[in-house]
Write an enzyme that holds these catalytic residues in place. Sequence first.
Site, PDB file in Angstrom:
ATOM      1  N   ARG A 261       0.834  -1.200   0.000  1.00  0.00           N
ATOM      2  CA  ARG A 261       0.000   0.000   0.000  1.00  0.00           C
ATOM      3  C   ARG A 261       0.866   1.246   0.000  1.00  0.00           C
ATOM      4  O   ARG A 261       1.788   1.363   0.803  1.00  0.00           O
ATOM      5  CB  ARG A 261      -0.919  -0.010   1.228  1.00  0.00           C
ATOM      6  N   ARG A 276       2.025   1.241  10.648  1.00  0.00           N
ATOM      7  CA  ARG A 276       1.560   1.443   9.272  1.00  0.00           C
ATOM      8  C   ARG A 276       2.726   1.223   8.324  1.00  0.00           C
ATOM      9  O   ARG A 276       3.744   1.906   8.426  1.00  0.00           O
ATOM     10  CB  ARG A 276       1.004   2.860   9.102  1.00  0.00           C
ATOM     11  N   GLU A 348      -6.234  -1.765  14.789  1.00  0.00           N
ATOM     12  CA  GLU A 348      -7.063  -2.557  13.890  1.00  0.00           C
ATOM     13  C   GLU A 348      -6.236  -3.656  13.232  1.00  0.00           C
ATOM     14  O   GLU A 348      -5.229  -3.374  12.583  1.00  0.00           O
ATOM     15  CB  GLU A 348      -7.651  -1.634  12.820  1.00  0.00           C
ATOM     16  N   SER A 351     -10.601  -6.616   9.227  1.00  0.00           N
ATOM     17  CA  SER A 351     -11.798  -5.969   8.719  1.00  0.00           C
ATOM     18  C   SER A 351     -12.606  -7.064   8.058  1.00  0.00           C
ATOM     19  O   SER A 351     -12.098  -7.736   7.162  1.00  0.00           O
ATOM     20  CB  SER A 351     -11.362  -4.937   7.678  1.00  0.00           C
ATOM     21  N   ARG A 390       0.457  -5.450  13.197  1.00  0.00           N
ATOM     22  CA  ARG A 390      -0.119  -4.981  14.456  1.00  0.00           C
ATOM     23  C   ARG A 390      -0.385  -6.133  15.413  1.00  0.00           C
ATOM     24  O   ARG A 390      -0.412  -5.948  16.620  1.00  0.00           O
ATOM     25  CB  ARG A 390      -1.393  -4.189  14.174  1.00  0.00           C
TER      26      ARG A 390
END
Length: 424
Positions: A261, A276, A348, A351, A390
């Site tokens: 990403r 991140r 997080e 998802s 994470r």
Amino acid sequence: MLDIQKIRENADAVRQGIQNKNVSIDFDVILAVDQERRNVIAEVEVLKHERNVVSKEVATRKRNNEDIGDLIEKTREIGQRIKVLDEQQRNAESKLNDLLLQIPNTPHASTPVGEDASENPVVKEWGKRFAPGYTLKTHLELGEALTLFDFPRATKIAGPGFPLYTGSGARLERALINFMLDFHIDKHGYTEVLPSVLANTKAMTTTGQLPKFEDDMYKLPQDDLYLIPTAEVPVTNIHQGEIIPEQDLPIRYCAYSSCFRREAGSYGKDTRGFLRLHQFNKVELVKFTQPDSSYTELEKLRRDAEEILEALGLEYRVIELVTGDLSFASSKCYDLELWAPGEARWLEVSSCSNFEDFQARRGGIRFKPQGGGKVQFLHTLNGSGVATPRLLVALLETYQQEDGSVLLPEILTPYMGSAGLHLK
RNA sequence: GGAGACGUGGCCGAGUGGCUUAAGGCGGCGGCUUGCUAAGCCGUUGUACGUUUUGGCGUACCGUAGGUUCGAAUCCUACCGUCUCCGCCA
């Protein structure tokens, strides 16, 4: 992609749904293009019918050696008009398609209406807060001391935001990936797939990354390929353009992949350590389901991801996204967040979304009902099961000892082998 | 990277400009028949869009996109894919 017929027939409901997602779409333009398209089709099809009739007459007369001069004249004109109209139809259809590709999916009725992430309700909490008497370190402090990773050197290779796991850190990363894959295969019945990390424009369009989010991805212009931001892309596209027998549903895949990403626009946010990254590892769960059962399957999918966190003994909570925070392609979504004791915040790690027939329509993924009947678009779902960076943060910070070592949970024993569970 | 062959329905496969509404077979589905095994016979068969009085009617689809023609699965162009051989290579 939304069904143009649905937009036409339930315009108000669709408008409301999109508005709840905080997206502005000019439906009047879309409906006008659709009307134009249908007008052209109505006209050209009458002409084509006429042409077919006359052509047949030509064939008959030729066989009987009769004159056909007058017919040729007549259809030549028709042919020219058809050519013009065909062009108009192509233009209208490609214009309509471009517009439809820009519209996000509508939220499911059960998704709470809300402005943004601050309104996301917490729907579940699990585990006990890790709060020993001693001062807690962050994953960066722990990892640097234990030489589990090396960010300064990683920067030399590809720049900031790319990981370099070292020694036991590399082994732990690999252990987590294997543990999660085995768990989903053996306990949850998923079929493992190992896809490419490059995907083409069509595949990226199916899942919704294109055309709207091109800037979020790494692109290889020479070959018209993109680095995948998630295994969702290649795995969902496995059945692109297929009609699947209903009895084969649900199809459940799990896949490990690196994810890439660009994180354009998020510079300065969560830049430390593993919070991140431009590249990270993730085990992804993807389901193809019959429409009537997709929301049951979503709950199961979420549960499958939760069980990973429970097996590792990590405190987590589940939040449900409100309409305004929902991603482009999803109708309903849960996020799983881990508590990171050193960072003292929620992270997080998963998802879980139901896309209903949004991706299936873009990618032409359908099923044939068992008792016969019309072929329909199926529903696609996916969820992280889960992302490692994470997870690693929460794991290190939750299992840290007073002396700065880390004692990992026993379930990882078979995966850590001779490296052992005690990182010191 | 170079050369060649090929691409037709769920599958196999015929079809080189108009009696193709894509033959024939396999499979699937429905029915009939029969006490002769893994049988026979008959019927049926895709997708999308438009329109509709919901009975239908029409149009398109033979890898994809264009083109030629009164008319294209068939001829032309480009692209994509598959296979074979050569080269390179973990």
